[in-house]
Design an enzyme around this catalytic site. Sequence first.
Site, PDB file in Angstrom:
ATOM      1  N   HIS A 159      -5.661 -32.641  18.439  1.00 49.77           N
ATOM      2  CA  HIS A 159      -4.360 -33.680  18.195  1.00 49.77           C
ATOM      3  C   HIS A 159      -3.006 -33.377  18.770  1.00 49.77           C
ATOM      4  CE1 HIS A 159      -6.133 -37.316  16.817  1.00 49.77           C
ATOM      5  NE2 HIS A 159      -6.707 -36.299  16.096  1.00 49.77           N
ATOM      6  N   GLY A 162      -5.266  -1.600   5.408  1.00 49.32           N
ATOM      7  CA  GLY A 162      -4.046  -2.931   4.075  1.00 49.32           C
ATOM      8  C   GLY A 162      -5.108  -4.374   4.715  1.00 49.32           C
ATOM      9  N   ARG A 163      -5.113  -4.195   6.199  1.00 52.08           N
ATOM     10  CA  ARG A 163      -6.218  -5.680   6.277  1.00 52.08           C
ATOM     11  C   ARG A 163      -7.408  -5.821   5.785  1.00 52.08           C
ATOM     12  NH1 ARG A 163      -4.817  -2.656  10.892  1.00 52.08           N
ATOM     13  NH2 ARG A 163      -6.559  -1.529  12.022  1.00 52.08           N
ATOM     14  N   GLU A 184      -5.096  -6.149  14.743  1.00 54.26           N
ATOM     15  CA  GLU A 184      -4.605  -4.913  14.477  1.00 54.26           C
ATOM     16  C   GLU A 184      -5.180  -4.498  14.202  1.00 54.26           C
ATOM     17  OE1 GLU A 184      -2.329  -3.568  10.144  1.00 54.26           O
ATOM     18  OE2 GLU A 184      -1.155  -5.006  11.249  1.00 54.26           O
ATOM     19  N   LYS A 227       9.728  -1.064  13.737  1.00 56.07           N
ATOM     20  CA  LYS A 227      10.359  -0.442  12.855  1.00 56.07           C
ATOM     21  C   LYS A 227      11.662   0.402  13.378  1.00 56.07           C
ATOM     22  CE  LYS A 227       6.017  -0.670  10.279  1.00 56.07           C
ATOM     23  NZ  LYS A 227       5.233  -0.108   9.011  1.00 56.07           N
ATOM     24  N   LYS A 234       0.544  -1.500  -0.441  1.00 57.33           N
ATOM     25  CA  LYS A 234      -0.446   0.536   0.092  1.00 57.33           C
ATOM     26  C   LYS A 234       0.888   1.693  -0.224  1.00 57.33           C
ATOM     27  CE  LYS A 234      -3.079   2.409   2.651  1.00 57.33           C
ATOM     28  NZ  LYS A 234      -4.088   2.387   3.620  1.00 57.33           N
ATOM     29  N   GLU A 240      10.588  -4.652   4.972  1.00 51.35           N
ATOM     30  CA  GLU A 240      10.119  -6.277   4.702  1.00 51.35           C
ATOM     31  C   GLU A 240      10.060  -6.331   2.484  1.00 51.35           C
ATOM     32  OE1 GLU A 240       9.096  -4.968   6.972  1.00 51.35           O
ATOM     33  OE2 GLU A 240       9.197  -6.323   8.654  1.00 51.35           O
TER      34      GLU A 240
HETATM   35  O1  F6P Z   1       2.364  -2.817   9.349  1.00 53.11           O
HETATM   36  C1  F6P Z   1       1.866  -2.461   9.728  1.00 53.11           C
HETATM   37  C2  F6P Z   1       1.607  -2.581   7.692  1.00 53.11           C
HETATM   38  O2  F6P Z   1       1.192  -1.630   8.246  1.00 53.11           O
HETATM   39  C3  F6P Z   1       0.075  -3.393   8.161  1.00 53.11           C
HETATM   40  O3  F6P Z   1      -1.152  -2.780   8.621  1.00 53.11           O
HETATM   41  C4  F6P Z   1       0.188  -3.832   6.222  1.00 53.11           C
HETATM   42  O4  F6P Z   1      -0.811  -4.538   6.404  1.00 53.11           O
HETATM   43  C5  F6P Z   1       1.268  -4.573   6.432  1.00 53.11           C
HETATM   44  O5  F6P Z   1       1.556  -3.432   6.995  1.00 53.11           O
HETATM   45  C6  F6P Z   1       2.258  -4.095   4.828  1.00 53.11           C
HETATM   46  O6  F6P Z   1       2.316  -2.661   4.505  1.00 53.11           O
HETATM   47  P1  F6P Z   1       2.013  -2.347   3.397  1.00 53.11           P
HETATM   48  O7  F6P Z   1       0.842  -2.555   2.050  1.00 53.11           O
HETATM   49  O8  F6P Z   1       2.108  -0.345   3.581  1.00 53.11           O
HETATM   50  O9  F6P Z   1       3.328  -2.843   2.675  1.00 53.11           O
END
Ligand code: F6P
Length: 542
Positions: free
Chosen positions: A397, A280-281, A366, A510, A213, A219
């Site tokens: 199990h 995002g979610r 979240e 972060k 987003k 990452e």
């Molecule tokens: O750090 C949490 C978050 O902002 C989530 O809310 C989001 O889904 C995820 O990181 C990924 O964010 P992006 O889509 O901006 O890479």
Amino acid sequence: MSNAAPRFPRCDQTAAWRALHAHYDAHGRALDLRDAFAADPQRFARFSQTAPQVFADLSKNRIDATTEALLLDLARQCGLEAHRDAMFSGEPVNGTEHRAAMHFLLRNPASAPVKWSKFAIDDVVDAVAEVQATRQAMLAWAGQVRADATLTDVVNIGIGGSDLGPQMAVLALDEFVTPAKRFHFVSNVDGHELGALLQKLKPRNTLFLIASKTFTTAETLTNARSARQWFLEQGAADAAVGHGAAPEISRHFVAITTHVAAANAFGIRTTFGFRDWVGGRYSVWSAIGLPLAIAIGAERFNEFLAGAHAMDVHFCSAPLAQNLPVRLGLLDVWYRNFHGFTSRNLAPYHSALRRFPAYCQQLEMESNGKRVDMDGQVLPYATAPVLWGEPGTNGQHAFFQMLHQGTDVIPVEFIAVKTPSHTLKGHHARLLANALAQAQALMVGSGRGAASPEGHRHFPGNRPSTFLLLDRLDPASLGALIALQEHRVFTSGAVWGLNSFDQWGVELGKLLAQDIEPRLASGDANGLDGSSAGLLHKLREK
Ligand code: F6P
């Protein structure tokens, strides 16, 4: 956009909250489900509910008619309907980020823009047109990818909402996924994940979808850079040994983001956008759903959206007492704030739903894992439960021991599917029998009193569960099931007075990671706490 969501009293300052406490003390704490069923032959009918694509049995929950009536009073006194209508009107309900939360628009059918909504305003109508244009472009492009036999591997690089939704849905809808392509999801910055995958890929047959987003997530950008480097090096090496011209980034890298300029700066030309009013979610319905659109095709993707839309209509129009997301969200409040239960288990009895608990974890924790209200005031009551789970029967199990005999009561939410998509004899009846048996065992236990003395073999029973039943696991029912979870989280969040659409709690870690990374190389432990300094030294030991 107009003003923020309307103001209502904090939930613990309402008359309904006080009445619920009194009701809990007088009846709720001691309610025994076995007695409740014995006293009311209609209990199953009274506490079951049909919603679009989903049948829900709520009768094995520790509630009675008064509990539900008081919870509905609580919802009204906390302004649930006004909050819901504010969200569906495009009000900036995400106050800390000054944004609306209009993910529901992403699944509004092209043929009937906001017709179903009595809350439509101009901004929303404009957004609908933009959403539909993007959806058409994305679905057309997904169709081209599906038709391109040279692209055999689709790699989604993204994390959190840019990973969990499409990954969960592609797995869940496996039956509908084209066999012509393999789908991979890389989220973790841990190079083991990407490194292992790249070994199996060929640049000219691979499509990378960089999903972020913000297009700033460390990452995702780290993985995207490594993928690009591998692509260029490996592509050139392949070309050098006579496999034709080296493949081009412009054809093999696509970005899905609200920050198109950043994607362009990264060297990606093909982008699919969405707006910042999609959290995002809550973004699987947007272009973030591109892996799913490629996997199942435009028609099925539209069915997925339609299933969710049907749940939106239900949430907006069903009376609160017959409104499934509302009933589930209020049940969460009842268990968390009155019974004091700290977690909820999600038990999908369908192996294709194996990532559904992880998806719902982000959605619940979240959104509602917060200790302050919309104004930043510390709240004196508990909010989101811990959410966790694994598919049945595997969980039986592993951790079901604790669900049946542990010291904590943990409400379980079973999800079962009536008709399987495989033809193996005997399996499905056995699977369903297990789901029913677990819910039954949790409630009935091994009997009470002298007939069943305490001890290792004793099951106390009276352990609550909800049973959600789908006819089939298909795009429409999955869409409805996800939207159901979204709206139940909205419901409890609204009662708790939270902003369910921000996530400031992810920021500190972060920042600290940025500070620590260079220290791993330099060994500088200045200003670190004793434990972090100790671990830093340990990691640097030769
Ligand atoms: O750090 C949490 C978050 O902002 C989530 O809310 C989001 O889904 C995820 O990181 C990924 O964010 P992006 O889509 O901006 O890479």
